[in-house]
Design a protein around this motif. Structure first.
Motif, PDB file in Angstrom:
ATOM      1  N   ASP A   1     -47.329  25.640   3.804  1.00 34.73           N
ATOM      2  CA  ASP A   1     -46.426  25.727   2.655  1.00 34.73           C
ATOM      3  C   ASP A   1     -46.795  24.705   1.584  1.00 34.73           C
ATOM      4  OD1 ASP A   1     -45.080  27.755   3.812  1.00 34.73           O
ATOM      5  OD2 ASP A   1     -43.264  26.628   4.289  1.00 34.73           O
TER       6      ASP A   1
ATOM      7  N   ASP B   1     -47.944  25.629  -2.191  1.00 29.04           N
ATOM      8  CA  ASP B   1     -47.298  25.089  -3.393  1.00 29.04           C
ATOM      9  C   ASP B   1     -48.323  24.453  -4.324  1.00 29.04           C
ATOM     10  OD1 ASP B   1     -44.749  25.810  -2.866  1.00 29.04           O
ATOM     11  OD2 ASP B   1     -44.188  23.932  -1.877  1.00 29.04           O
TER      12      ASP B   1
ATOM     13  N   ARG C   1     -50.465  27.021  -6.056  1.00 27.63           N
ATOM     14  CA  ARG C   1     -49.713  27.653  -7.150  1.00 27.63           C
ATOM     15  C   ARG C   1     -49.651  26.719  -8.356  1.00 27.63           C
ATOM     16  NH1 ARG C   1     -45.418  28.281  -3.582  1.00 27.63           N
ATOM     17  NH2 ARG C   1     -45.725  30.129  -2.300  1.00 27.63           N
TER      18      ARG C   1
ATOM     19  N   ALA D   1     -53.600  32.464  -8.040  1.00 25.65           N
ATOM     20  CA  ALA D   1     -52.820  33.470  -7.308  1.00 25.65           C
ATOM     21  C   ALA D   1     -53.086  33.288  -5.817  1.00 25.65           C
ATOM     22  CB  ALA D   1     -53.232  34.874  -7.746  1.00 25.65           C
ATOM     23  N   LEU D   2     -52.049  33.510  -5.015  1.00 22.33           N
ATOM     24  CA  LEU D   2     -52.168  33.265  -3.580  1.00 22.33           C
ATOM     25  C   LEU D   2     -52.160  34.553  -2.779  1.00 22.33           C
ATOM     26  CD1 LEU D   2     -49.733  30.375  -2.722  1.00 22.33           C
ATOM     27  CD2 LEU D   2     -52.067  30.603  -1.903  1.00 22.33           C
TER      28      LEU D   2
ATOM     29  N   ILE E   1     -51.870  35.166   1.063  1.00 25.27           N
ATOM     30  CA  ILE E   1     -51.707  34.471   2.340  1.00 25.27           C
ATOM     31  C   ILE E   1     -51.867  35.459   3.487  1.00 25.27           C
ATOM     32  CG2 ILE E   1     -50.080  33.191   3.782  1.00 25.27           C
ATOM     33  CD1 ILE E   1     -48.898  32.127   1.126  1.00 25.27           C
TER      34      ILE E   1
END
Lengths: 360, 804
Positions: free
Chosen positions: A22, A26, A29, A34-35, A37
């Motif tokens: 997490d 963060d 970002r 762009a993530l 996961i």
């Protein structure tokens, strides 16, 4: 860019790995990426389920599609790091410890067990092959790198990250207690500190925060040692209470057995507190400078007691060590920004930038 | 807002339309809005029945509560539960929906009993119009785990096949129910209109996704071009066939690979104009479109068909056929292309037209480009996220579960008696919403175990000293067991119990005295914590009946009365099995400030298997010609049950043609007494034996005239599908109606009522049985009861967290 973060997922579990993922997400970002996961379902029991998870991870071949629209992939955890992507970076939390350092201990698999022998061989072979291919291989701590070196002969670089809410820690004063925050488990060795109390003057007190399987045992032990009036068990506390317990402590004790990393050391340093740890504690040794920011003792009550007594007799000295600890922390650049920039840097840069300085 | 796009990655990973679609949507949200948007992808094996089910379960347990909004588009990802869930549907699992081809595998008949009961259970949700909530979803996976899929007959285990179809439909229906989805959208009208794809009467917005590239352009007109995977449903053979009618010497370029490639190459062998390009790199695609004269694309019932959009964005006319699905939504016949009948000759005719009239082709291509100009991600993104009631819900969803500690004087797991069963099932279902820790007293230490998800039992053994004292006190009341009553005064002899109780209470948000006997110790362990009282019975009434007359009774009863009174008056919440118990408690102990609840006894439908009437008759026939009709009674060793058995013995004397079977510990006091020939007392039987008796008997009896609470056995009878005869008193606390659900008699007419049932027509009996079963399902299933209780508790703000 679109950054992939590959980790594992076991329903109902939110622990260190999830916190790390997490925090990383963060930070990525915040850097404007762009993530994507990937959460690989992972079950460590029965051992056969581990095999399935490995299969599934190895079948995650993004390279076949040139990575799709994922520009870079950061893999965090076993067995997610077996996936293929044309531009993979690995930031390893730990390997599958049951097959390595916990092997043949009460916490891992046993030699001669036919159920796990094959899987263990496979894991070691897969690690050797997958990890030696990764150009950008980081671990969360020197301790993890050491294991990787000794078990697999693979070099890596430790890349440190900050504890949660690192900006909130501070020092407010020096009440007369040693603070020992950690889950109450055998491996955390709170009993060492309790026994040490028996070797210190009456004015040395300890506050234990956290719960765990050892609560009863430790409370009984404190009675048996006749130190129950000097050892308080406050159970689980809110983050706010935790900050305050840190801020007002005289010093912090954290003496686990072979911890990988250990946020407690960092939190103590952020709170400008001297840290007492043990020479076999693992992670904390990467941060504590003996005699300057804290103490590294033999893991025996007498040694710990002696240090505790010293600190209580000379709070000024304790304060100075604590301040040094904070300075040392600040000098190490343990920030999420640094983590993201290091992980995402281009290959040329990666070889040019020296690894984060560690304390020997 | 924090948005998550939830998706599955196939194992092994393959890059398909879905991935490109999500990447496109993500980029649009990130570039055009202030929201954050992550893709959360879970690799899940979906190619086998078992793999698919585990994948559905994985998503059902995925916790994305840290996000404010989730977007899903496909099975199994849409199993995610989230208060703000947008479904942007690509398609369902087509193999068990619109392209299901398992009809020849037959229907779900002749199933093993576990599967049969699962199927029935799933179907009842639809039949009775019930919501499939999260607990029911979890329960479905639990039940599936007990079925070894690999061991099923091939016909059933087939995927796609009748059973996988049933299960996927059930789970999808649960996932996409209106109470779980904030907004529905589909990638095409074709998808939106497919039968069974969306719940009835919901609004489905059609939002066409653009292709993932933006560099399509128009060049020359050198060839015909098509681009698709070479498998049967894409019907490239139709295009090759159409080439026979094309007179011009114009190449047909076919991009793509697939299982049909060899067949298609063979089909095209004699036409040198046709060229197979195989796999074409994505970067080269715009150029291929750019120099095409026209693009024929004729799949069968395509969901959407990005090829159409890509061709049109390249300024090319598209030729499609009337049953192609998605493409027909874009191609306006004779305007932006042609929509032909699905045969080669018809298609060839139109290809010919365009080859001859290139001006027309260009004009149509321009119209085509204009017609898809409005398809872009901005539109899709805005529509998906545009809801007046969008608000940040993460904080609400992320609430911590309150935790409850329950003190009992008896062990709970595994449940055998009625009281245990109530505690286990009620708290098991409450544990879907709360963390519950039962601290129980038993004969042996069993430590701390999670006996159901979220439900923990710590069982502590009473010490020898406590047992000895108990025995001594029991001596004063003719050895009637008094372990519960005496727990209050003797628990000090088992200090481990109070120690564990106070440890458990340290983090409790509320504590529950289950039965009144441990209340004082509970208050001591948790002085500042709200106290609840679960009154399973009016104890003073029950114990008076049990003990009155014996020497030591007065002292013990006074004790019961004091504890019960304290529970009644000091608790914040009191719950009983029946309304009557609440009014009795009030009559005996006066008014209370406590919130009061009736939490009726329920049944666990999983534990009793249902036998339909024809099946019951078949089983009965199997046992031979000499078989007597059989009436069944189930009861534990308990005063009112003993009296009921006596009534049955009387009836048996008069109804010698009937066989009476009595099971349960109520047989004990009759062991040595004489009884009529036609009565069998079987005592305690295994669950299996009980289920066999339930399945084959003709009727079940409930001739009760005394007792508090409700008669749970009735619900078991109903669940099993047995016709029931009950006294009027025996129906107390249950919402049954005479004749609709069972046969009810007044006073002394048990025999007459039995005969009445035996002469009832099969249709009427079948109706009664089905009504009764449905009643149980909608009102007395533990999950229904527990959910209702939770709602009432919420209404009274009982589920608040205590500040720590």
């Amino acid at each position: 860019m679109r950054i992939g973060v590959a980790t594992v997922y076991t329903p109902g579990i939110y622990g260190g790995a999830e916190f790390l993922a997490d925090g990383l997400a963060d930070a990525i970002r915040r850097h404007g990426h762009a993530l994507h996961i990937v959460r690989l379902p992972f079950h460590f029991d029965p051992p056969n389920a581990v095999r399935d998870s490995i299969d599934h991870a190895e079948a995650l071949n993004f390279s076949k599609f040139d990575g799709g629209q994922i520009d870079q992939m950061i893999a965090l955890k076993f067995p997610a790091y077996y996936l293929s992507h044309p531009d993979t970076r690995l930031w390893m939390l730990h390997q599958h410890r049951a097959a390595y350092d916990l092997f043949d201990t009460a916490f891992g698999w046993r030699s001669g067990d036919p159920e796990t022998a094959d899987i263990r061989d496979r894991i070691i072979a897969a690690d050797n092959s997958a990890l030696s291919k990764v150009e950008h291989l980081y671990t969360i701590a020197e301790r993890v790198s050491e294991r990787l070196r000794s078990y697999n002969g693979i070099e890596s670089t430790a890349l440190y990250h900050p504890p949660a809410n690192s900006e909130l820690f501070s020092s407010l004063g020096q009440e007369r207690y040693i603070f020992a925050p950690s889950r109450l488990e055998q491996l955390k060795r709170q009993d060492l500190l309790l026994r040490a109390l028996a070797h210190t003057p009456e004015d040395v007190n300890v506050i234990f925060a956290g719960t765990g399987s050892q609560l009863d045992t430790l409370q009984r032990l404190s009675v048996k040692l006749g130190v129950e009036h000097r050892a308080r068990f406050v159970g689980s506390v809110t983050r706010q209470e935790m900050l305050s317990l840190y801020a007002n402590a005289l010093a912090v004790f954290f003496g686990p057995l072979d911890e990988d990393y250990g946020y407690i050391t960092l939190e103590a340093m952020l709170s400008s507190k001297a840290v007492i740890t043990c020479r076999d504690s693992g992670g904390p040794l990467e941060f504590v400078v003996p005699g300057e920011t804290g103490f590294v003792c033999d893991p025996v009550p007498e040694a710990i007691g002696e240090i505790a007594a010293q600190l209580f007799a000379d709070p000024k000295h304790a304060e100075k060590l604590g301040r040094n600890g904070r300075d040392h922390y600040d000098a190490m650049n343990i920030t999420w920004d640094n983590v993201v920039e290091t992980l995402l840097q281009s290959p040329q840069l990666a070889s040019a930038v020296a690894p984060v300085e560690t304390v020997s | 807002m924090k948005i998550a796009i939830v998706t599955s990655h196939p194992v092994p990973f393959a890059l398909g339309g879905a991935e490109n679609l999500w990447w496109g949507l993500q980029s649009a949200i990130l570039e055009e809005t202030d929201h954050t948007c992550d893709i959360i992808a879970v690799p899940t094996p979906e190619h086998t029945f078992a793999g698919l089910i585990s994948s559905y379960e994985t998503f059902s347990k995925l916790d994305l509560s840290e996000f404010d909004c989730v977007i899903s588009g496909k099975y199994p990802a849409w199993m995610i539960q989230h208060p703000h869930h947008v479904c942007y549907m690509l398609h369902r699992l087509r193999g068990v929906y619109d392209t299901y081809a398992g009809e020849q595998l037959g229907h779900l008949e002749g199933l093993p009993s576990k599967v049969q009961s699962l199927v029935r259970w799933m179907r009842e949700f639809t039949e009775l119009g019930m919501d499939v909530d999260q607990a029911a979803i979890a329960s479905c996976f639990d039940r599936l785990r007990t079925i070894e899929l690999a061991a099923l007959p091939e016909r059933l285990a087939a995927f796609p096949g009748p059973l996988s179809r049933e299960i996927v439909h059930f789970l999808d229906r649960a996932a996409l129910a209106p109470n779980r989805i904030t907004k529905y959208a589909a990638i095409s009208g074709t998808v939106a209109k497919r039968p069974d794809y969306f719940p009835d009467a919901v609004d489905v917005e059609i939002l066409y996704p653009p292709p993932h590239r933006t560099d399509y352009h128009c060049g020359s007109d050198n060839y015909l071009f098509t681009n698709s995977r070479l498998d049967k449903v894409k019907r490239v053979d139709l295009i090759i066939d159409a080439m026979k009618s094309v007179e011009a010497d114009i190449p047909l370029l076919i991009a793509g690979t697939g299982p049909e490639e060899a067949n298609l190459r063979a089909q095209a062998a004699n036409d040198p104009r046709i060229q197979f390009l195989g796999y074409v790199d994505d970067d080269k695609m715009p150029e291929l479109y750019a120099h095409a004269l026209a693009v024929p694309f004729v799949p069968l019932d395509e969901d959407y068909g990005l090829v159409t959009i890509e061709a049109m964005k390249s300024g090319k006319p598209v030729l499609t056929v009337s049953d192609s699905g998605g493409p027909c939504e874009f191609v306006r016949d004779c305007d932006t292309g042609f929509v032909c009948a699905p045969d080669g000759a018809a298609l060839g005719l139109k290809l010919n037209t365009l080859c001859k009239d290139r001006k027309l082709a260009r004009k149509m291509g321009e119209c085509a480009r204009d017609s898809v100009a409005a398809i872009h991600w901005s539109g899709v993104q805005q529509a998906l996220l545009q809801r007046a009631d969008i608000k940040s819900v993460a904080a609400e969803a992320k609430s911590v579960r309150p935790s409850l500690v329950v003190a009992t004087t008896f062990p709970v797991y595994p449940p055998t008696g009625g009281g245990q069963s109530r505690v286990f099932h009620l708290y098991r279902h409450l544990a879907q919403h709360l963390d519950i820790h039962i601290v129980s007293l038993g004969e042996k230490d069993a430590g701390k175990h999670e006996i159901a998800p979220g439900l923990i039992e710590t069982r502590i053994a009473r010490t020898k000293a406590q047992s000895e004292f108990e025995r001594e006190l029991a001596e004063t009341v003719n050895r009637t067991p008094v372990g519960d009553i005496t727990a209050d005064m003797l628990i000090g002899l088992s200090p481990e119990y109070t120690r564990h109780l106070s440890y458990a209470c340290k983090t409790a948000d509320a504590v529950i005295a289950c039965h009144p006997y441990l209340i004082r110790h509970l208050i001591k362990a948790a002085p500042a914590v709200p106290l609840w009282y679960e009154a399973q019975d009016v104890e003073i009434k029950l114990k008076t009946e049990l003990l009155a007359g014996y020497g030591g009774a007065e002292h013990l009863l006074e004790h019961v009365s004091r504890l019960e009174s304290q529970c009644w008056r000091q608790s914040e919440h009191v719950f009983t099995c029946a309304e009557r118990d609440l009014s009795d408690l009030e009559t005996i102990y006066g008014p209370t400030l406590a919130h009061q609840y009736t939490v009726p006894n329920g049944v666990s439908l999983d534990d009793v298997s249902f036998t339909e009437l024809p099946e019951r008759r078949r089983l009965q026939a199997l046992s031979g010609m000499n078989r007597k009709k059989t009436a069944l009674f189930v009861g534990s060793w308990h005063g009112p049950n003993i009296e009921a058995v006596e009534r049955i013995l009387n009836a048996a004397d008069k109804l010698s043609d009937l066989r009476f079977v009595i099971i349960g510990s109520v047989c004990r006091p009759f062991e040595k007494k004489p009884r009529p020939q036609n009565v069998d007392m079987l005592g305690l039987v295994s669950d299996e034996q009980r289920n066999d008796l339930f399945a084959a008997c003709d009727l079940a009896l409930n001739p009760m005239e005394k007792g508090s609470g409700t008669n749970l056995k009735m619900l078991d009878y109903f669940c099993a599908g047995i016709p029931v005869v009950s006294s009027k008193f025996g129906t107390r606390g249950l919402r049954v109606e005479p004749d609709t659900h069972l046969t009810v008699y007044d006073d002394q007419d048990l025999e007459q009522a039995i005969q009445e049932v035996l002469s009832t027509s099969e249709e009427l009996l079948a109706d009664q049985i089905n009504n009764a079963r449905a009643l149980v399902r909608t009102h007395y299933d533990w999950s229904v009861i527990a959910n209702q209780f939770i709602e009432e508790l919420r209404g009274n703000n009982a589920l608040r967290l205590r500040p720590r």
